[in-house]
Design a protein around this motif. Structure first.
Motif, PDB file in Angstrom:
ATOM      1  N   CYS A   1       0.846  -1.184   0.000  1.00 52.78           N
ATOM      2  CA  CYS A   1       0.000   0.000   0.000  1.00 52.78           C
ATOM      3  C   CYS A   1       0.885   1.239   0.000  1.00 52.78           C
ATOM      4  O   CYS A   1       1.824   1.335   0.802  1.00 52.78           O
ATOM      5  N   GLY A   2       0.598   2.169  -0.902  1.00 52.70           N
ATOM      6  CA  GLY A   2       1.406   3.381  -0.952  1.00 52.70           C
ATOM      7  C   GLY A   2       1.216   4.112  -2.255  1.00 52.70           C
ATOM      8  O   GLY A   2       0.203   3.943  -2.940  1.00 52.70           O
ATOM      9  N   ASN A   3       2.209   4.909  -2.620  1.00 49.85           N
ATOM     10  CA  ASN A   3       2.070   5.682  -3.851  1.00 49.85           C
ATOM     11  C   ASN A   3       2.033   4.754  -5.065  1.00 49.85           C
ATOM     12  O   ASN A   3       2.644   3.670  -5.045  1.00 49.85           O
ATOM     13  N   PRO A   4       1.297   5.125  -6.104  1.00 50.84           N
ATOM     14  CA  PRO A   4       1.079   4.215  -7.232  1.00 50.84           C
ATOM     15  C   PRO A   4       2.354   3.711  -7.883  1.00 50.84           C
ATOM     16  O   PRO A   4       2.407   2.553  -8.304  1.00 50.84           O
ATOM     17  N   ALA A   5       3.394   4.536  -7.966  1.00 56.23           N
ATOM     18  CA  ALA A   5       4.648   4.093  -8.594  1.00 56.23           C
ATOM     19  C   ALA A   5       5.289   2.979  -7.780  1.00 56.23           C
ATOM     20  O   ALA A   5       5.773   1.975  -8.326  1.00 56.23           O
ATOM     21  N   MET A   6       5.305   3.128  -6.452  1.00 62.77           N
ATOM     22  CA  MET A   6       5.868   2.075  -5.607  1.00 62.77           C
ATOM     23  C   MET A   6       5.052   0.795  -5.721  1.00 62.77           C
ATOM     24  O   MET A   6       5.603  -0.298  -5.845  1.00 62.77           O
ATOM     25  N   VAL A   7       3.741   0.926  -5.672  1.00 66.31           N
ATOM     26  CA  VAL A   7       2.884  -0.263  -5.746  1.00 66.31           C
ATOM     27  C   VAL A   7       3.139  -1.004  -7.056  1.00 66.31           C
ATOM     28  O   VAL A   7       3.315  -2.233  -7.073  1.00 66.31           O
ATOM     29  N   LYS A   8       3.171  -0.266  -8.149  1.00 60.15           N
ATOM     30  CA  LYS A   8       3.398  -0.881  -9.470  1.00 60.15           C
ATOM     31  C   LYS A   8       4.758  -1.579  -9.535  1.00 60.15           C
ATOM     32  O   LYS A   8       4.863  -2.735  -9.971  1.00 60.15           O
ATOM     33  N   ASP A   9       5.808  -0.886  -9.099  1.00 59.91           N
ATOM     34  CA  ASP A   9       7.166  -1.438  -9.213  1.00 59.91           C
ATOM     35  C   ASP A   9       7.395  -2.588  -8.238  1.00 59.91           C
ATOM     36  O   ASP A   9       8.094  -3.555  -8.559  1.00 59.91           O
ATOM     37  N   THR A  10       6.817  -2.491  -7.049  1.00 59.32           N
ATOM     38  CA  THR A  10       6.960  -3.577  -6.076  1.00 59.32           C
ATOM     39  C   THR A  10       6.208  -4.808  -6.538  1.00 59.32           C
ATOM     40  O   THR A  10       6.692  -5.941  -6.413  1.00 59.32           O
ATOM     41  N   PHE A  11       5.020  -4.605  -7.076  1.00 59.52           N
ATOM     42  CA  PHE A  11       4.255  -5.726  -7.630  1.00 59.52           C
ATOM     43  C   PHE A  11       5.041  -6.428  -8.726  1.00 59.52           C
ATOM     44  O   PHE A  11       5.143  -7.666  -8.744  1.00 59.52           O
ATOM     45  N   GLN A  12       5.650  -5.648  -9.632  1.00 61.18           N
ATOM     46  CA  GLN A  12       6.431  -6.252 -10.709  1.00 61.18           C
ATOM     47  C   GLN A  12       7.638  -6.997 -10.157  1.00 61.18           C
ATOM     48  O   GLN A  12       7.977  -8.093 -10.636  1.00 61.18           O
ATOM     49  N   ALA A  13       8.293  -6.438  -9.145  1.00 56.23           N
ATOM     50  CA  ALA A  13       9.442  -7.122  -8.541  1.00 56.23           C
ATOM     51  C   ALA A  13       9.023  -8.467  -7.955  1.00 56.23           C
ATOM     52  O   ALA A  13       9.731  -9.469  -8.114  1.00 56.23           O
ATOM     53  N   LEU A  14       7.872  -8.509  -7.306  1.00 54.38           N
ATOM     54  CA  LEU A  14       7.395  -9.765  -6.725  1.00 54.38           C
ATOM     55  C   LEU A  14       7.000 -10.764  -7.808  1.00 54.38           C
ATOM     56  O   LEU A  14       7.247 -11.972  -7.667  1.00 54.38           O
ATOM     57  N   LEU A  15       6.390 -10.264  -8.890  1.00 56.27           N
ATOM     58  CA  LEU A  15       6.084 -11.163 -10.011  1.00 56.27           C
ATOM     59  C   LEU A  15       7.366 -11.788 -10.551  1.00 56.27           C
ATOM     60  O   LEU A  15       7.421 -12.999 -10.828  1.00 56.27           O
ATOM     61  N   ASP A  16       8.408 -10.968 -10.689  1.00 59.95           N
ATOM     62  CA  ASP A  16       9.687 -11.459 -11.197  1.00 59.95           C
ATOM     63  C   ASP A  16      10.329 -12.472 -10.251  1.00 59.95           C
ATOM     64  O   ASP A  16      11.140 -13.304 -10.680  1.00 59.95           O
ATOM     65  N   MET A  17       9.958 -12.395  -8.977  1.00 63.06           N
ATOM     66  CA  MET A  17      10.502 -13.317  -7.973  1.00 63.06           C
ATOM     67  C   MET A  17       9.674 -14.600  -7.863  1.00 63.06           C
ATOM     68  O   MET A  17       9.976 -15.472  -7.051  1.00 63.06           O
ATOM     69  N   GLY A  18       8.602 -14.692  -8.665  1.00 63.11           N
ATOM     70  CA  GLY A  18       7.827 -15.927  -8.688  1.00 63.11           C
ATOM     71  C   GLY A  18       6.538 -15.904  -7.896  1.00 63.11           C
ATOM     72  O   GLY A  18       5.889 -16.945  -7.733  1.00 63.11           O
ATOM     73  N   PHE A  19       6.128 -14.719  -7.418  1.00 62.48           N
ATOM     74  CA  PHE A  19       4.875 -14.610  -6.673  1.00 62.48           C
ATOM     75  C   PHE A  19       3.755 -14.173  -7.616  1.00 62.48           C
ATOM     76  O   PHE A  19       4.008 -13.673  -8.706  1.00 62.48           O
ATOM     77  N   ALA A  20       2.503 -14.373  -7.181  1.00 63.29           N
ATOM     78  CA  ALA A  20       1.356 -14.088  -8.045  1.00 63.29           C
ATOM     79  C   ALA A  20       0.311 -13.278  -7.297  1.00 63.29           C
ATOM     80  O   ALA A  20       0.194 -13.349  -6.072  1.00 63.29           O
ATOM     81  N   MET A  21      -0.473 -12.533  -8.066  1.00 65.59           N
ATOM     82  CA  MET A  21      -1.565 -11.741  -7.502  1.00 65.59           C
ATOM     83  C   MET A  21      -2.604 -12.661  -6.875  1.00 65.59           C
ATOM     84  O   MET A  21      -2.927 -13.717  -7.439  1.00 65.59           O
ATOM     85  N   HIS A  22      -3.122 -12.282  -5.724  1.00 65.65           N
ATOM     86  CA  HIS A  22      -4.188 -13.053  -5.100  1.00 65.65           C
ATOM     87  C   HIS A  22      -5.537 -12.643  -5.665  1.00 65.65           C
ATOM     88  O   HIS A  22      -5.866 -11.459  -5.721  1.00 65.65           O
ATOM     89  N   ARG A  23      -6.305 -13.608  -6.091  1.00 69.89           N
ATOM     90  CA  ARG A  23      -7.671 -13.366  -6.529  1.00 69.89           C
ATOM     91  C   ARG A  23      -8.564 -14.366  -5.810  1.00 69.89           C
ATOM     92  O   ARG A  23      -8.131 -15.459  -5.454  1.00 69.89           O
ATOM     93  N   ASN A  24      -9.820 -13.990  -5.615  1.00 69.55           N
ATOM     94  CA  ASN A  24     -10.706 -14.842  -4.818  1.00 69.55           C
ATOM     95  C   ASN A  24     -10.825 -16.249  -5.388  1.00 69.55           C
ATOM     96  O   ASN A  24     -10.906 -17.232  -4.648  1.00 69.55           O
ATOM     97  N   ARG A  25     -10.829 -16.362  -6.710  1.00 63.31           N
ATOM     98  CA  ARG A  25     -10.975 -17.693  -7.319  1.00 63.31           C
ATOM     99  C   ARG A  25      -9.637 -18.343  -7.628  1.00 63.31           C
ATOM    100  O   ARG A  25      -9.586 -19.546  -7.898  1.00 63.31           O
TER     101      ARG A  25
END
Length: 258
Positions: A223-247
């Protein structure tokens, strides 16, 4: 922005305002007996403005069981809501939408052992609320919080987080928490000189937390400024993690904070 119908909001009283720096304030307002929220959600606050209204969303800092509602705001130059906050004093009136919203909720993760909370600026607000809930400490084996700011004087919650060691509902679990303050533009944090995405990529954050990140055990909330959220999300994707979705359960939840 159009105001909700009158039946959808209440008029509350500002109880106190604290200016931590010229740009950072915390404040509390009266809480209607019927007002309910889950730690991690936000309120819509408003003011009458001429013939109309202005409304903005702010994450609740308070615990779910608190008698008052506390918020943290960053004042933005020429921002209409910031102008109202800059002049606000105890005793003033403020409008509160009756319905809290938001999906940055740790209970949405069906599994995981370590909850890692990554935030910049006012993005720490929902995590402060979560950390006052005994259930989150009971559920996870480790809680890890990184709060990234530009300058050391913006780390205004360090003492509040340390005081959880003596919180009557939390103290027995406090050993589970790793808190890492980060400063990007000057020394002062445990880590400094780099943004959260870089600290994830180079392993510094995991080392500071004393954790090994893995899809099996690690659950990330951002949670934070949009640039950090976007870049941190991409870093985690690159590390092998995935977005959580209800299904489709994953390891990452995120929300922009302003």
């Amino acid at each position: 922005m159009a105001a909700p119908a009158e039946a959808k909001y209440t008029e509350e009283t500002v109880l106190w305002v604290k200016h931590h720096t010229p740009k950072l304030i915390t404040f509390a307002i009266s809480r209607p007996e019927a007002y309910r929220f889950a730690a991690g959600q936000f309120s819509r606050l408003g003011f009458r403005d001429g013939a109309g209204f202005i409304w903005r969303a702010y994450s609740v800092v308070s615990a779910e069981y608190a008698d008052t509602l506390e918020y943290f705001a960053v004042l933005i130059e020429e921002g209409p809501m910031s102008a109202k906050f800059a002049e606000m004093q105890a005793g003033d009136s403020i409008l509160l939408d009756k319905t809290a919203t938001g999906f940055l909720l740790p209970e949405r993760f069906p599994d995981g052992k370590d909850l890692i909370m990554l935030c910049t600026g006012s993005g720490i607000a929902p995590f402060l609320s979560m950390l006052e809930q005994p259930e989150i400490w009971q559920r996870f084996e480790h809680l890890a919080l990184a709060h990234s700011v530009s300058h050391a004087d913006e780390l205004i919650f360090n003492e509040r987080i340390a005081a959880l060691a003596e919180h009557p509902l939390i103290e027995e679990y406090f050993h589970k928490l790793s808190f890492v303050p980060v400063t990007t533009r000057q020394p002062g944090g445990t880590l400094h000189g780099k943004r959260l995405p870089e600290l994830l990529k180079n392993g510094s954050l995991a080392h500071a937390f004393g954790l090994e990140f893995s899809p099996e055990n690690s659950r990330f909330m951002i949670c934070g400024n949009p640039a950090m959220v976007k870049d941190t999300f991409q870093a985690l994707l690159d590390m092998g993690f995935a977005m959580h979705r209800n299904r489709v359960p994953g390891q990452i939840m995120m929300e922009n904070g302003f």
